[in-house]
Design an enzyme around this catalytic site. Structure first.
Site, mmCIF file in Angstrom:
data_model
loop_
_atom_site.group_PDB
_atom_site.id
_atom_site.type_symbol
_atom_site.label_atom_id
_atom_site.label_comp_id
_atom_site.label_asym_id
_atom_site.label_seq_id
_atom_site.Cartn_x
_atom_site.Cartn_y
_atom_site.Cartn_z
ATOM 1 N N GLU A 61 0.501 10.431 -15.040
ATOM 2 C CA GLU A 61 0.568 9.286 -14.135
ATOM 3 C C GLU A 61 -0.791 8.593 -14.177
ATOM 4 O O GLU A 61 -1.825 9.255 -14.024
ATOM 5 C CB GLU A 61 0.887 9.730 -12.712
ATOM 6 C CG GLU A 61 1.038 8.559 -11.748
ATOM 7 C CD GLU A 61 1.351 8.998 -10.329
ATOM 8 O OE1 GLU A 61 1.449 8.118 -9.455
ATOM 9 O OE2 GLU A 61 1.476 10.215 -10.090
ATOM 10 N N ARG A 296 0.060 26.385 -15.563
ATOM 11 C CA ARG A 296 -1.030 25.431 -15.683
ATOM 12 C C ARG A 296 -2.360 26.166 -15.821
ATOM 13 O O ARG A 296 -2.456 27.378 -15.590
ATOM 14 C CB ARG A 296 -1.077 24.502 -14.472
ATOM 15 C CG ARG A 296 -1.420 25.209 -13.162
ATOM 16 C CD ARG A 296 -1.818 24.247 -12.061
ATOM 17 N NE ARG A 296 -0.818 23.248 -11.792
ATOM 18 C CZ ARG A 296 -1.084 21.951 -11.684
ATOM 19 N NH1 ARG A 296 -2.317 21.515 -11.859
ATOM 20 N NH2 ARG A 296 -0.126 21.082 -11.406
ATOM 21 N N LYS A 306 -6.690 17.122 -7.984
ATOM 22 C CA LYS A 306 -7.023 15.697 -7.999
ATOM 23 C C LYS A 306 -7.643 15.275 -6.669
ATOM 24 O O LYS A 306 -8.589 14.480 -6.634
ATOM 25 C CB LYS A 306 -5.775 14.874 -8.297
ATOM 26 C CG LYS A 306 -6.054 13.392 -8.511
ATOM 27 C CD LYS A 306 -4.823 12.662 -9.009
ATOM 28 C CE LYS A 306 -4.444 13.096 -10.399
ATOM 29 N NZ LYS A 306 -3.297 12.344 -10.950
#
Length: 589
Positions: A61, A296, A306
């Site tokens: 994104e 991950r 983030k």
């Protein structure tokens, strides 16, 4: 698609490769066609067979800068496509207009290219955006409504949340769930045309409010959001939810293996349900994509959240997204980390189905391993102390030869100017030596690396008692590379640069941003764990050849580590250097 030089190296198998091998052996995707561009079933019907054996995708994104975890995903998705004769699509999941900017798009593309990958394959640039498919997604939504698989829900967000249930209690049906399809379709079109306020209604899939998987309890697939999109402008008043958009994007692009991180595992049943419904309606063609999840990256001594990265930047704990202390790819590039080091790291840590922690030292060692192979050697004195060779003639100078790379003799040697006054490291002299100290102290002999053997005769001090210069005499027949050099046996070997020729330079000594392995553990404020020594700036004296270093040129400063000429602050003839990594792991317990 671009192929990194090391991409042909042998690969360790894993569960993802095993799944791909099984799919190729069974011919699961052998009947796929490719219409030359992404599109619904009609686009690919009657088209030639897909030349790509598999199709993967990297779908960030564009709402921030990529971090080290993204590097793992990039190397995995692009690497698999390369290894299997396929193609990896570069796709932007730009379905949230309020947080997305072109700046992030540009930085992401630069990061992928920097890591050594590209998206051109079989004569096509496979660069796509979710927003390319907004029309197709909307048409799919209308189909789901007319087929009885979706409905317009006018409950408030709080009511929807309350009726969703819990992990131990079923959800309850919306009062709008059984409204006629024509009525839901009318509401959907009104939403599309901007006739309803943000949050006043959503479009929901109609699946099973009693499902043990909460993600199947009639998830929202469209919401009203009157926001300007950075690519489509004000065309749309409604935007698809990510969990709805993502499988459709995969199917339109003929993706075979949609590789996601583990948090999407619970979403896979909805992924499969949605694609199956759209294939039933003839919108999508078989075979459909399959989603595969992997763990991950969890990296010690770093934060990859983030939200926390944004906090570090916005509160100015670091100097921006490209601060070399940040675990962002722009920061890593500026620090002097290498694409090859990241690819080696991704290969070394592999992929698994279970979460685990990777120690930061593994990444640092991968960087050392690559930099050791490619970085030319140079000399830098970072804490300078004057050394005066009293019996060397004033004004005289000569050259000493040093190899550019000891493991690559074909790279030749370089000349180091030698003169009466030199700079040495301050820690290389002790007036009163500690036990086991073999460097300079009065009466001791050491070799000036690549130069002469010297005998220390004393030192000068200022009024405060600080040592300001060291004195020595040199042995004229001891120069390295000459027949007399071998007659001198000394235990100490120190670095130096000529004071008259050295390049005075700002050198930034970077280290790990956090001083503990798990910043913020146990509800602790992660900011309290910032390492105060993560950046130290010194004024060094460098051998003169380094004055001509180009931005992003990397070197090993002998004894000190691997350094790079800063890509932002370096100027022609005046580079500034950043330390990428030390020669050895200084964090070992």
């Amino acid at each position: 698609m671009n192929k990194p030089a090391d991409a042909a190296a042998a690969h360790v198998t894993n569960f993802i490769r095993n799944a791909i091998d099984a799919d190729l052996a069974s011919g699961r995707y052998a009947s796929r066609t490719w219409g030359g561009a992404p599109g619904p079933a009609a686009t690919h019907a009657g088209a030639p067979g897909d030349p790509a054996k598999i199709r993967t995708r990297f779908p960030p994104e564009p709402n921030g800068y990529l971090h080290f975890g993204h590097a793992k995903s990039i190397c995995l998705n692009f690497g698999l496509a390369l290894d299997y004769g396929g193609v990896c699509h570069m796709r932007f999941d730009d379905t949230n207009p309020e947080k997305e900017e072109q700046e992030y798009v540009d930085s992401i593309l630069d990061a992928v290219r920097w890591l050594g990958f590209g998206w051109a394959a079989y004569g096509t640039e496979h660069l796509y955006h979710a927003s390319d498919y907004f029309d197709a997604m909307y048409q799919a939504a209308e189909y789901l409504v007319t087929a009885g698989h979706a409905y317009a829900d006018e409950q408030s967000a709080e009511e929807v949340r309350a009726a969703r249930g819990t992990l131990t209690e079923h959800g309850s049906n919306s009062p709008w769930r059984e409204r006629p399809a024509a009525e839901s379709l009318a509401r959907l079109r009104e939403m599309r045309d901007g006739r309803h306020a943000d949050g006043s209604m959503v479009l929901r899939a109609k699946i099973d409010m009693s499902s043990p998987n909460i993600n199947l309890r009639d998830p929202a697939i469209y919401r009203i959001k009157k926001a300007t999109h950075h690519r489509t402008g004000d065309k749309w008043c409604i935007y698809p939810m990510y969990t709805y958009a993502h499988p459709i994007e995969d199917a339109l692009e003929q993706i075979t293996h949609s590789i996601c991180t583990l948090e999407f595992e619970d979403q896979r049943p909805f992924y499969d349900w949605l694609l199956a419904r759209l294939a039933e309606g003839g919108l999508l063609a078989h075979p459909l994509p399959q989603q595969i999840e992997f763990a991950r990256l969890n990296l010690s001594y770093a934060v990859l959240s983030k939200r926390k990265l944004i906090q570090l930047v916005e509160e100015k704990h670091v100097a921006g997204w490209d601060d070399p202390r940040l675990p962002t790819l722009v920061g890593a590039r500026r620090r002097g980390y290498t694409p090859e080091g990241f690819r080696l790291f991704a290969e070394r840590i592999g992929v698994s189905k279970s979460d685990s922690w990777i120690d930061y030292s593994v990444l640092e060692e991968c960087m050392r391993e690559h930099l050791n192979q490619v970085a030319p050697r140079r000399i830098a004195v970072l804490e300078p102390l004057k050394l005066i060779v009293d019996n060397y003639a004033e004004g005289a100078q000569e050259e000493c030869l040093a190899p550019n790379h000891p493991q690559h003799p074909e790279l030749g040697k370089r000349a180091l100017p030698f003169s009466r006054e030199l700079w040495i490291e301050r820690e290389d002299f002790m007036e009163v030596p500690a036990k086991g100290y073999f460097r300079l102290y009065p009466g001791n002999n050491v070799r000036l690396r690549y130069g002469y053997v010297i005998e220390c005769t004393g030192c000068d001090k200022d009024a405060a008692g600080n040592i300001v210069a060291v004195h020595c005499n040199y042995f004229a027949d001891s120069k390295s590379g000459t027949p007399g050099a071998d007659t001198y046996k000394v235990k100490g070997n120190i670095h130096w640069v000529s004071a008259a020729h050295a390049y005075p330079c700002e050198v930034r000594l970077y280290d790990r941003l956090f001083r503990v392995a798990h910043p913020g553990a146990g509800e602790r404020d992660f900011l309290l764990d910032i390492n105060p020594d993560a950046k130290r700036v010194v004024s060094g004296r460098l051998e003169p050849a380094l004055k001509q270093a180009q931005a992003e040129e990397r070197f090993q400063f002998e004894r000190h580590g691997y350094f790079v000429a800063d890509r932002i602050d370096s100027k022609p003839g005046a580079p500034v250097f950043n330390r990428a990594v030390t020669l050895k792991d200084a964090w070992q317990k």
